[in-house]
Design a protein around this motif. Structure first.
Motif, short mmCIF file in Angstrom:
data_model
loop_
_atom_site.label_atom_id
_atom_site.label_comp_id
_atom_site.label_asym_id
_atom_site.label_seq_id
_atom_site.Cartn_x
_atom_site.Cartn_y
_atom_site.Cartn_z
N TRP A 1 0.82 -1.21 0.00
CA TRP A 1 0.00 0.00 0.00
C TRP A 1 0.85 1.26 0.00
O TRP A 1 0.40 2.31 -0.45
N ASN A 2 2.08 1.20 0.48
CA ASN A 2 2.95 2.39 0.45
C ASN A 2 3.30 2.75 -0.99
O ASN A 2 3.25 3.92 -1.38
N ASP A 3 3.67 1.75 -1.78
CA ASP A 3 3.95 2.00 -3.21
C ASP A 3 2.70 2.52 -3.91
O ASP A 3 2.77 3.40 -4.77
N GLU A 4 1.54 1.95 -3.58
CA GLU A 4 0.30 2.38 -4.21
C GLU A 4 -0.02 3.82 -3.85
O GLU A 4 -0.49 4.60 -4.69
N TRP A 5 0.24 4.23 -2.62
CA TRP A 5 0.00 5.62 -2.19
C TRP A 5 0.93 6.57 -2.94
O TRP A 5 0.52 7.64 -3.37
N GLN A 6 2.22 6.18 -3.08
CA GLN A 6 3.16 7.02 -3.83
C GLN A 6 2.71 7.19 -5.28
O GLN A 6 2.80 8.28 -5.83
#
Length: 313
Positions: free
Chosen positions: A257-262
């Motif tokens: 989810w961190n990559d998706e948020w970025q």
């Protein structure tokens, strides 16, 4: 298709001139009929009388272009009673046997052409392709029989051990895909750039935590957004709320989810930049960005800033 032949001197032949146009027209029509039906010049009397009138028929007989039974021409055979015969038909036109032989030869040429085209389109040959298809079907059947064999057991792909999803123990209906975590967000390496700038290695399991606890944007993610300039046009808190609402409403899941948020922030920044009007006016606090006054004030503010920084300009 056969052709009724007339030589290039037909129109000036004495018989043609003497018969006249009407009778000559009947003669041509009768010749085409005989060629079409391969009668070798023999004509049914009913056909002749249906095509022409008695005077035109008599003119053709008188000039010798058409014969009736009992004629005296030594070169032409006698027609049947009530029928007629075109004079010297086989001297200028092919016989029935010749036409049928030509048609058979043409049929064979066409067949050879089609077979050659098939061979060129399939150099290996139809039999080779059929054998290849049979071999492939047999291999598929063997694989299906092996897969259905109770003694055959496939290992889970990409895992060293069997996960709980691969066993009946612990399975509860449809397994849930991973959800975002609000407790284990990865930090960002200071000085790194781009979408792959992550600090600590992602914790095992990535982010299988439910959205209901709220998605937490770590300090490292915020520093990344400010450092790479995304926070200048994007409201991080607003976009984070939009991010959570979107994925919660659609029930979508991601492995990280961190990559998706970025990725979400980069896309929001791109859209904001595309919507931003191009202008050389500098924004001043409390002053609208319209008109000549705003433009002049912007340049004056820039000049004052450069003067304070010691720029000789």
């Amino acid at each position: 298709m056969a052709w009724f032949a007339l030589d290039d001197g037909f129109d000036t032949h004495p018989k043609v001139r003497k018969a006249g146009n009407a009778a000559v027209g009947l003669f041509v029509r009768l010749g085409v009929h005989a060629t079409k039906h391969l009668t070798e010049g023999h004509l049914d009397g009913d056909i002749v009388r249906a095509y022409g009138t008695a005077p035109t028929i008599r003119k053709l007989i008188t000039v010798g272009m058409l014969h009736e039974p009992g004629h005296g021409c030594p070169r032409c055979p006698q027609p049947a009673d009530g029928d007629y015969l075109i004079h010297d038909y086989l001297d200028y036109n092919k016989s029935r046997a010749q036409i049928e032989a030509a048609r058979e030869a043409a049929r064979k040429r066409q067949q050879r052409g089609r077979e050659s085209a098939r061979r060129n389109a399939n150099p290996r040959g139809i039999d080779d392709v059929s054998r290849s298809n049979r071999s492939r079907n047999d291999a598929d059947s063997d694989a299906n029989r092996l897969r259905n064999d109770p003694l055959f057991e496939e290992e889970p792909a990409g895992q060293g051990d069997v996960s709980r999803r691969d066993t009946h123990e612990g399975a509860t209906g449809v397994p849930s895909p991973p959800l975002p975590s609000h407790t284990s967000g990865a930090d960002v390496v200071e000085g790194a750039t781009g979408s792959r700038s992550r600090a600590e290695t992602q914790p095992e399991g990535c982010a299988p935590i439910d959205f209901d606890g709220g998605f937490h944007v770590s300090d490292g993610l915020r520093r990344w957004a400010h450092r790479d300039g995304y926070a200048t046009l994007v409201d991080l808190d607003h976009e984070t709320a939009q991010f959570i609402s979107h994925f919660r409403a659609n029930g979508q899941r991601r492995n990280n989810w961190n990559d998706e948020w970025q990725k979400w922030i980069r896309r929001a920044h791109k859209w904001a930049a595309e919507r931003r009007p191009a202008s050389n006016v500098i924004a001043l606090p409390g002053q609208p960005l319209t008109g000549t006054d705003a433009k002049v004030a912007g340049w004056l503010a820039l000049s004052e800033q450069l003067r304070q920084n010691g720029d000789p300009a």
